[in-house]
Design a protein around this motif. Sequence first.
Motif, short mmCIF file in Angstrom:
data_model
loop_
_atom_site.label_atom_id
_atom_site.label_comp_id
_atom_site.label_asym_id
_atom_site.label_seq_id
_atom_site.Cartn_x
_atom_site.Cartn_y
_atom_site.Cartn_z
N ARG A 4 0.90 -1.15 -0.20
CA ARG A 4 0.16 0.07 -0.21
C ARG A 4 1.40 1.33 -0.27
N ALA A 5 1.65 1.73 -0.79
CA ALA A 5 2.30 2.75 -0.79
C ALA A 5 1.82 3.80 -1.89
N ARG A 6 1.50 4.51 -0.69
CA ARG A 6 1.45 5.94 -1.28
C ARG A 6 2.05 7.61 -0.73
N THR A 7 2.41 8.81 -1.21
CA THR A 7 2.86 9.57 -0.27
C THR A 7 1.60 9.86 0.84
#
Length: 93
Positions: A4-7
């Motif tokens: 779950r890669a998000r800024t």
Amino acid sequence: MPIRARTDRIFDIAVCLRPFRPAGPRVDTERLGDTLVVHNYGHGGSGWSLSWGSSTRAVRLAMQASPSEVAVIGMRRAGAHLARSSRNVPARG
């Protein structure tokens, strides 16, 4: 499980930072007891291009004290150039 890669999940950045000093790089000497410490840091992202000149200056400052031994700590680019420039002085080790 998918990543779950998000800024908005970034909470800290701990790598790829280069120490920078607003006053400019520190290239000078300091006596701590019997030890001469040569400071050569704070170049920020310009360390690669500034390291040649700042290391030459740092070696000149150090050699004014006529040291019998030299030890280089912190082998970033400027440290590597400093070690290479002072290679005619015996290394501690």
